[in-house]
Enzyme design. Structure first.
Site, PDB file in Angstrom:
ATOM      1  N   SER A 241       0.832  -1.219   0.000  1.00 61.83           N
ATOM      2  CA  SER A 241       0.000   0.000   0.000  1.00 61.83           C
ATOM      3  C   SER A 241       0.858   1.258   0.000  1.00 61.83           C
ATOM      4  CB  SER A 241      -0.959   0.002   1.193  1.00 61.83           C
ATOM      5  OG  SER A 241      -0.270  -0.217   2.398  1.00 61.83           O
ATOM      6  N   HIS A 271      -1.925  -8.854   2.014  1.00 58.75           N
ATOM      7  CA  HIS A 271      -1.608  -7.582   2.686  1.00 58.75           C
ATOM      8  C   HIS A 271      -2.720  -7.285   3.699  1.00 58.75           C
ATOM      9  CE1 HIS A 271       0.228  -3.799   3.357  1.00 58.75           C
ATOM     10  NE2 HIS A 271      -0.162  -3.121   2.302  1.00 58.75           N
ATOM     11  N   HIS A 318       5.984 -12.644   7.347  1.00 57.72           N
ATOM     12  CA  HIS A 318       6.186 -11.258   6.906  1.00 57.72           C
ATOM     13  C   HIS A 318       7.346 -11.208   5.919  1.00 57.72           C
ATOM     14  CE1 HIS A 318       6.695  -6.896   7.015  1.00 57.72           C
ATOM     15  NE2 HIS A 318       5.439  -6.893   7.414  1.00 57.72           N
ATOM     16  N   ARG A 327       3.688  -4.655  16.653  1.00 52.22           N
ATOM     17  CA  ARG A 327       2.292  -4.196  16.555  1.00 52.22           C
ATOM     18  C   ARG A 327       1.352  -5.273  17.093  1.00 52.22           C
ATOM     19  NH1 ARG A 327       2.256  -2.906  10.266  1.00 52.22           N
ATOM     20  NH2 ARG A 327       3.050  -5.044  10.353  1.00 52.22           N
ATOM     21  N   ASP A 373      -1.828  -8.306  11.785  1.00 48.65           N
ATOM     22  CA  ASP A 373      -3.206  -8.713  11.508  1.00 48.65           C
ATOM     23  C   ASP A 373      -3.679  -9.899  12.351  1.00 48.65           C
ATOM     24  OD1 ASP A 373      -3.513  -6.770   9.464  1.00 48.65           O
ATOM     25  OD2 ASP A 373      -2.316  -8.025   8.136  1.00 48.65           O
TER      26      ASP A 373
HETATM   27  N1  CMX Z   1       1.418 -19.841   6.156  1.00 47.06           N
HETATM   28  C1  CMX Z   1       1.845 -20.787   5.292  1.00 47.06           C
HETATM   29  N2  CMX Z   1       2.888 -20.635   4.465  1.00 47.06           N
HETATM   30  C2  CMX Z   1       3.550 -19.461   4.541  1.00 47.06           C
HETATM   31  C3  CMX Z   1       3.193 -18.422   5.439  1.00 47.06           C
HETATM   32  C4  CMX Z   1       2.061 -18.637   6.258  1.00 47.06           C
HETATM   33  N3  CMX Z   1       1.608 -17.706   7.091  1.00 47.06           N
HETATM   34  N4  CMX Z   1       4.041 -17.403   5.276  1.00 47.06           N
HETATM   35  C5  CMX Z   1       4.896 -17.760   4.304  1.00 47.06           C
HETATM   36  N5  CMX Z   1       4.597 -18.997   3.847  1.00 47.06           N
HETATM   37  C6  CMX Z   1       5.211 -19.728   2.742  1.00 47.06           C
HETATM   38  C7  CMX Z   1       5.041 -18.905   1.460  1.00 47.06           C
HETATM   39  O1  CMX Z   1       3.727 -19.077   0.912  1.00 47.06           O
HETATM   40  C8  CMX Z   1       6.147 -19.472   0.596  1.00 47.06           C
HETATM   41  O2  CMX Z   1       5.739 -20.712   0.113  1.00 47.06           O
HETATM   42  P1  CMX Z   1       6.079 -21.192  -1.407  1.00 47.06           P
HETATM   43  O3  CMX Z   1       7.562 -21.112  -1.502  1.00 47.06           O
HETATM   44  O4  CMX Z   1       5.523 -22.567  -1.450  1.00 47.06           O
HETATM   45  O5  CMX Z   1       5.375 -20.201  -2.291  1.00 47.06           O
HETATM   46  C9  CMX Z   1       7.258 -19.697   1.625  1.00 47.06           C
HETATM   47  O6  CMX Z   1       6.608 -19.805   2.915  1.00 47.06           O
HETATM   48  C10 CMX Z   1       8.284 -18.587   1.706  1.00 47.06           C
HETATM   49  O7  CMX Z   1       7.604 -17.371   1.957  1.00 47.06           O
HETATM   50  P2  CMX Z   1       8.335 -16.203   2.794  1.00 47.06           P
HETATM   51  O8  CMX Z   1       9.547 -15.787   2.041  1.00 47.06           O
HETATM   52  O9  CMX Z   1       8.507 -16.624   4.211  1.00 47.06           O
HETATM   53  O10 CMX Z   1       7.212 -15.066   2.799  1.00 47.06           O
HETATM   54  P3  CMX Z   1       6.949 -13.951   1.700  1.00 47.06           P
HETATM   55  O11 CMX Z   1       7.861 -12.793   1.956  1.00 47.06           O
HETATM   56  O12 CMX Z   1       6.962 -14.539   0.327  1.00 47.06           O
HETATM   57  O13 CMX Z   1       5.447 -13.559   2.020  1.00 47.06           O
HETATM   58  C11 CMX Z   1       3.593 -12.987   3.373  1.00 47.06           C
HETATM   59  C12 CMX Z   1       5.090 -12.787   3.132  1.00 47.06           C
HETATM   60  C13 CMX Z   1       3.151 -11.997   4.451  1.00 47.06           C
HETATM   61  C14 CMX Z   1       2.844 -12.678   2.089  1.00 47.06           C
HETATM   62  C15 CMX Z   1       3.364 -14.453   3.826  1.00 47.06           C
HETATM   63  O14 CMX Z   1       4.031 -14.693   5.025  1.00 47.06           O
HETATM   64  C16 CMX Z   1       1.884 -14.797   3.965  1.00 47.06           C
HETATM   65  O15 CMX Z   1       1.257 -15.183   2.986  1.00 47.06           O
HETATM   66  N6  CMX Z   1       1.322 -14.676   5.211  1.00 47.06           N
HETATM   67  C17 CMX Z   1      -0.096 -14.882   5.417  1.00 47.06           C
HETATM   68  C18 CMX Z   1      -0.887 -13.664   4.953  1.00 47.06           C
HETATM   69  C19 CMX Z   1      -0.682 -12.503   5.901  1.00 47.06           C
HETATM   70  O16 CMX Z   1      -0.738 -12.629   7.107  1.00 47.06           O
HETATM   71  N7  CMX Z   1      -0.460 -11.317   5.319  1.00 47.06           N
HETATM   72  C20 CMX Z   1      -0.376 -10.062   6.097  1.00 47.06           C
HETATM   73  C21 CMX Z   1       1.018  -9.470   6.147  1.00 47.06           C
HETATM   74  C22 CMX Z   1       1.032  -8.182   6.895  1.00 47.06           C
HETATM   75  C23 CMX Z   1       0.346  -7.091   6.113  1.00 47.06           C
HETATM   76  O17 CMX Z   1       0.850  -6.720   5.030  1.00 47.06           O
HETATM   77  O18 CMX Z   1      -0.712  -6.610   6.505  1.00 47.06           O
END
Ligand code: CMX
Length: 442
Positions: A241, A271, A318, A327, A373
């Protein structure tokens, strides 16, 4: 010039001069290098952007102009009789660089009250949407509808000198933030309360009045909302964002256009939408397990079944953080102090015990800890705001403070159009062949 504009201007002039000299002396030095993995991998960790209001440390979390969240909770002015920081104080800090006094915050609250009038057509634009349109879409449309009043856009058409961009951006920023709670509350009451609106109470602060317009009177909830609106405001510049605001604003689209775009980025489940997804997931778990007090073992099984079905655990992980999000911890502290007996909050705490080891055991998740979140939904439900499709709108109202403060900084520093270089996979292969003598079949 108004009080905050003057403070911002003084601070900004000094920094703009410093930046000019810094660029002249050191402009060609390197901040970072980029790997192929980073180019394909969402540009993680590439230092390539300037964002003045806040800075994120992977271990320690966010700092706003040097102040951590616990420090903000201690130092920022509060509402009378309250303990939590007023978001007005954080906005002042992000623009003026100093913790404001109580009087300065009072001035800002009143300045926003004076600017909060919303043209009627904005409500009509929202009304044109079916009531079951997602509240984030309604928010984005409401912000877009306000664009017709943009001072920046009007002054630009009239030939504004570029030295005044920051001034017009500041004017739009102040008005947009002043109006935003009313627009958000309008959507909430339209969707969930048959359109019965609650008129503003201008004796209240920005967050207190927002909570009041949503229809809640509990002072405990107002305090939580002040905290919520403070901690969600900014998380440096690279998150979706913030970066969207920065990118769109760099074309000299005005604050309404760029903030509306930011809300579309925030509406994604990876996000901001994660806050609605967390509570949806928790409620489904409670329903499936048939108890409001699940054991750690039951939660553990449920987490594993979510992962096995190819879904993420919302509220965990994250892109930058590598420790529990401060937070999240601030909200936990708030609950320990104010609502320690809520069953749902206790479930959130148990999930915090259970999820990190499971995510760690997958061997690929870089951060197994909760993010911002993971906590909010349980607290909102405790205070009676159960309509979780609305939660990301709350996040959006807060996010305006940080991303629009940053836009004021971008314009005052004269940051140009953003335009990174992209390449094709063929280009990457050719590069590898040339630079590293790598060979590819066909
Ligand atoms: N549950 C399951 N798997 C997860 C995970 C979770 N909470 N977080 C990361 N992973 C997985 C990823 O999907 C990825 O898998 P693949 O390689 O199979 O695609 C792997 O772990 C590596 O990911 P990462 O490098 O640790 O995380 P990213 O930087 O790619 O992504 C985020 C970060 C936030 C998108 C991810 O942790 C996620 O999807 N979390 C759940 C959604 C969430 O809570 N989002 C809110 C974030 C805060 C905000 O912006 O408001």
């Amino acid at each position: 010039m108004d009080l905050l504009k003057q403070e911002f201007y003084n601070k900004a002039q000094a920094l703009a001069k410093e930046v000019k000299e810094l660029l002249k002396e050191h402009g060609n030095k390197k901040l970072d290098e980029v790997s192929i993995e980073q180019a394909y991998g969402g540009m993680r960790d590439i230092t390539s952007m300037i964002w003045e209001p806040s800075l994120l440390d992977a271990e320690e979390g966010i700092r706003f102009r040097g102040y951590s969240i616990p420090e903000l909770r201690e130092k920022l002015p509060t509402a009378p009789g309250g303990k939590e920081p007023l978001p007005e104080g954080l906005f002042w800090l992000m623009l003026a660089g100093e913790i404001p006094t109580k009087e300065q915050v009072k001035w800002l609250t009143e300045a926003w009250v004076r600017r909060a009038n919303i043209p009627e057509h904005v409500f009509r634009a929202i009304d044109a949407l079916p009531a079951d349109t997602h509240p984030m879409t309604q928010l984005s449309v409401g912000v877009m509808a306000m664009q017709s009043t943009s001072v920046f856009a009007q002054r630009y058409i009239s030939g504004m000198n570029k030295s005044e961009y920051w001034d017009a951006t500041y004017e739009d920023t102040m008005t947009l933030i002043a109006r935003l709670p009313r627009v958000a509350a309008y959507i909430f009451r339209r969707v969930y309360h048959n359109g019965e609106q609650v008129l503003p109470d201008i004796s209240l602060d920005w967050g207190g009045n927002f909570t009041h317009m949503l229809g809640f009177k509990d002072e405990g909830f107002r305090e939580y909302m002040r905290l919520f609106l403070t901690i969600h405001a900014d998380h440096e510049g690279g998150n979706a964002s913030a970066h969207t605001t920065h990118l769109v604003g760099s074309t000299l689209s005005d604050p309404y256009l760029s903030f509306s775009a930011a809300m579309n980025a925030l509406a994604g489940p990876l996000h901001g939408l994660a806050n609605q997804e967390v509570i949806r997931w928790v409620q489904k778990m409670i329903e499936t397990l048939g108890t409001t007090k699940p054991t750690r073992e039951q939660i553990s099984e449920y987490v594993k079944s979510t992962l096995a079905s190819g879904r993420v655990i919302p509220g965990y992980g994250h892109a930058v953080l590598r420790k529990p999000d401060p937070r999240f911890m601030a909200q936990r502290q708030f609950c320990e102090d104010n609502i320690p007996d809520s069953d749902l909050v206790k479930v959130v705490w148990k999930i915090f015990d259970v999820v990190p080891p499971i995510l760690t055991s997958l061997g690929k998740v870089k951060n197994p800890w909760p993010n911002v979140d993971a906590h909010s939904g349980a607290v909102l439900i405790h205070y009676g705001l159960k309509e979780y499709n609305f939660y990301t709108v709350l996040f959006g109202v807060s996010r305006a403070l940080g991303v629009l403060a940053a836009q004021c900084w971008s314009r005052v520093l004269g940051l140009p159009l953003e335009r990174p270089k992209s390449v094709t996979t063929d280009w990457v292969k050719e590069y590898l062949t040339k630079e590293y003598s790598v060979t590819f079949e066909s």
